[in-house]
Structures are given as C-alpha cells and as structure tokens.
Write a protein that holds these residues in place. Structure first.
Motif, mmCIF file in Angstrom:
data_model
loop_
_atom_site.group_PDB
_atom_site.id
_atom_site.type_symbol
_atom_site.label_atom_id
_atom_site.label_comp_id
_atom_site.label_asym_id
_atom_site.label_seq_id
_atom_site.Cartn_x
_atom_site.Cartn_y
_atom_site.Cartn_z
ATOM 1 N N THR A 295 0.819 -1.210 0.000
ATOM 2 C CA THR A 295 0.000 0.000 0.000
ATOM 3 C C THR A 295 0.853 1.261 0.000
ATOM 4 N N LEU A 296 2.124 1.148 0.393
ATOM 5 C CA LEU A 296 2.993 2.312 0.420
ATOM 6 C C LEU A 296 3.761 2.504 -0.887
ATOM 7 N N LEU A 297 3.781 1.492 -1.729
ATOM 8 C CA LEU A 297 4.502 1.592 -2.991
ATOM 9 C C LEU A 297 3.686 2.389 -4.002
ATOM 10 N N PRO A 298 4.342 3.151 -4.867
ATOM 11 C CA PRO A 298 3.583 3.871 -5.891
ATOM 12 C C PRO A 298 2.965 2.876 -6.872
ATOM 13 N N ALA A 299 1.828 3.239 -7.406
ATOM 14 C CA ALA A 299 1.160 2.371 -8.375
ATOM 15 C C ALA A 299 2.024 2.258 -9.623
ATOM 16 N N PRO A 300 2.016 1.083 -10.268
ATOM 17 C CA PRO A 300 2.806 0.945 -11.492
ATOM 18 C C PRO A 300 2.328 1.936 -12.553
ATOM 19 N N GLN A 301 3.270 2.566 -13.198
ATOM 20 C CA GLN A 301 2.940 3.562 -14.211
ATOM 21 C C GLN A 301 2.888 2.902 -15.588
ATOM 22 N N PRO A 302 1.899 3.252 -16.390
ATOM 23 C CA PRO A 302 1.818 2.665 -17.724
ATOM 24 C C PRO A 302 2.963 3.164 -18.599
ATOM 25 N N ASP A 303 3.309 2.347 -19.574
ATOM 26 C CA ASP A 303 4.368 2.720 -20.512
ATOM 27 C C ASP A 303 3.728 3.520 -21.633
ATOM 28 N N HIS A 304 3.819 4.858 -21.541
ATOM 29 C CA HIS A 304 3.155 5.724 -22.505
ATOM 30 C C HIS A 304 3.763 5.582 -23.900
ATOM 31 N N ALA A 305 5.057 5.309 -23.971
ATOM 32 C CA ALA A 305 5.694 5.129 -25.275
ATOM 33 C C ALA A 305 5.084 3.928 -25.987
ATOM 34 N N GLN A 306 4.861 2.843 -25.249
ATOM 35 C CA GLN A 306 4.254 1.657 -25.854
ATOM 36 C C GLN A 306 2.819 1.945 -26.275
ATOM 37 N N ASP A 307 2.099 2.755 -25.513
ATOM 38 C CA ASP A 307 0.731 3.125 -25.882
ATOM 39 C C ASP A 307 0.707 3.870 -27.216
ATOM 40 N N VAL A 308 1.651 4.781 -27.397
ATOM 41 C CA VAL A 308 1.728 5.544 -28.652
ATOM 42 C C VAL A 308 2.027 4.612 -29.814
ATOM 43 N N VAL A 309 2.974 3.710 -29.630
ATOM 44 C CA VAL A 309 3.325 2.759 -30.691
ATOM 45 C C VAL A 309 2.122 1.878 -31.015
ATOM 46 N N ASP A 310 1.419 1.409 -29.987
ATOM 47 C CA ASP A 310 0.227 0.581 -30.222
ATOM 48 C C ASP A 310 -0.837 1.339 -31.008
ATOM 49 N N ARG A 311 -1.057 2.617 -30.642
ATOM 50 C CA ARG A 311 -2.049 3.409 -31.373
ATOM 51 C C ARG A 311 -1.647 3.589 -32.827
ATOM 52 N N LEU A 312 -0.365 3.866 -33.079
ATOM 53 C CA LEU A 312 0.111 4.044 -34.452
ATOM 54 C C LEU A 312 0.000 2.747 -35.254
ATOM 55 N N HIS A 313 0.358 1.618 -34.620
ATOM 56 C CA HIS A 313 0.214 0.325 -35.301
ATOM 57 C C HIS A 313 -1.252 0.043 -35.639
ATOM 58 N N ALA A 314 -2.134 0.348 -34.695
ATOM 59 C CA ALA A 314 -3.556 0.106 -34.935
ATOM 60 C C ALA A 314 -4.064 0.975 -36.073
ATOM 61 N N ALA A 315 -3.682 2.252 -36.088
ATOM 62 C CA ALA A 315 -4.096 3.143 -37.174
ATOM 63 C C ALA A 315 -3.533 2.658 -38.504
ATOM 64 N N ALA B 261 -6.715 2.418 -31.780
ATOM 65 C CA ALA B 261 -6.242 3.574 -32.548
ATOM 66 C C ALA B 261 -6.725 4.886 -31.926
ATOM 67 N N HIS B 262 -7.843 4.841 -31.209
ATOM 68 C CA HIS B 262 -8.375 6.049 -30.559
ATOM 69 C C HIS B 262 -7.856 6.203 -29.130
ATOM 70 N N GLY B 263 -6.894 5.364 -28.733
ATOM 71 C CA GLY B 263 -6.258 5.526 -27.427
ATOM 72 C C GLY B 263 -6.868 4.750 -26.291
ATOM 73 N N THR B 264 -7.781 3.833 -26.567
ATOM 74 C CA THR B 264 -8.375 3.023 -25.516
ATOM 75 C C THR B 264 -7.360 1.974 -25.065
ATOM 76 N N THR B 265 -7.255 1.742 -23.782
ATOM 77 C CA THR B 265 -6.296 0.764 -23.262
ATOM 78 C C THR B 265 -6.777 -0.655 -23.530
ATOM 79 N N ARG B 266 -5.847 -1.597 -23.470
ATOM 80 C CA ARG B 266 -6.205 -3.008 -23.681
ATOM 81 C C ARG B 266 -7.221 -3.487 -22.643
ATOM 82 N N ASN B 267 -7.029 -3.071 -21.394
ATOM 83 C CA ASN B 267 -7.982 -3.470 -20.340
ATOM 84 C C ASN B 267 -9.377 -2.927 -20.632
#
Length: 141
Positions: free
Chosen positions: A59-79, A100-106
């Motif tokens: 509970t004291l650890l910071p939440a894992p941060q998403p990899d925004h670079a991978q999100d951008v690559v995924d959006r570009l690949h999808a487009a 392609a519109h930026g929705t996460t996999r989850n």
C-alpha cells in the motif's frame, strides 16, 4: 555490520563529527570514536531496515505507471493496420479502432466482453493481415 560499501564514508563522517567537538580529551578518544561510529552504523542500519519494511508494504509503494511510449506505438500500429483492414472480421476491426483512438487493452477487453489476451490475439491477427495485404501490393512495412 554489513555496511562494507559505506564503511569509508561512515568512518570519515564520524571522525569529522568527533573532531569538531569543543572539549575533546586525549584520554578516551578511541572509546568516543568507537561509540559514535557504532551509533552511526546502527542508525544507518535502522533507516535501511525501515525503508525495506516500507517497501514490502504494497500500500505504500507507488502504483505501477503505464508505458506511454508503448501506448503511442500501439495506437500508431492500430491506425496503420486499419488502413489495410479490408477483409478483417468486425471484432478485429472494432479492437483496432478502439486501440487507434487511445483506448487501453484493459478497457477494450471490458468493452468487448473479452479478456486482455483475446484483445492481444485480435491485434496480432489484424497486424498480420495488414502485413500480408501490404506484401501482396508489393509494399513492405
């Protein structure tokens, strides 16, 4: 005490601290130095132990941060895959369009009523389809 990496720094710090005392007597200097060094090492170990204990508490650890670079690559690949998506199933097209519109996999898995591995599979199928389509046209990605 297990402080091999910091031993020189701790001893130097203690020596400077002890030498700056206004009433330093020659008798008992070694004992004073040993006592201060022992206390400094103990304090350092206590801080290290407290830090390790805090890091074990999830509970004291910071939440894992998403990899925004991978999100951008995924959006570009999808487009990119949507451009050559003729002949893809409707489900695969929907997954590509959402990504392609930026929705996460989850979120895509929730929206489509499937699982994240199913979404990943649909994306692989769509990308492979687009690559095959490009090869047939004589263009390679």
């Amino acid at each position: 005490m297990g402080l091999a990496d910091e031993a020189d720094d701790v001893v130097h710090d203690v020596l400077v601290t002890v030498m700056s005392l206004p009433r330093l007597y020659r008798e008992g200097f070694d004992g004073l130095l040993d006592t201060v060094l022992w206390r400094r090492c103990t304090a350092l170990l206590h801080r290290r132990h407290a830090h390790a204990r805090a890091c074990r508490n999830a509970t004291l650890l910071p939440a894992p941060q998403p990899d925004h670079a991978q999100d951008v690559v995924d959006r570009l690949h999808a487009a990119w895959a949507l451009v050559d998506a003729a002949g893809l199933e409707v489900g695969h097209l929907r997954v590509l369009a959402l990504l392609a519109h930026g929705t996460t996999r989850n979120s895509i898995a929730r929206l489509t009523g499937s699982t994240v591995p199913d979404v990943d599979r649909a994306l692989r199928v769509a990308r492979n389809h687009a690559r095959r389509h490009l090869r047939r046209r004589g263009t390679t990605p």
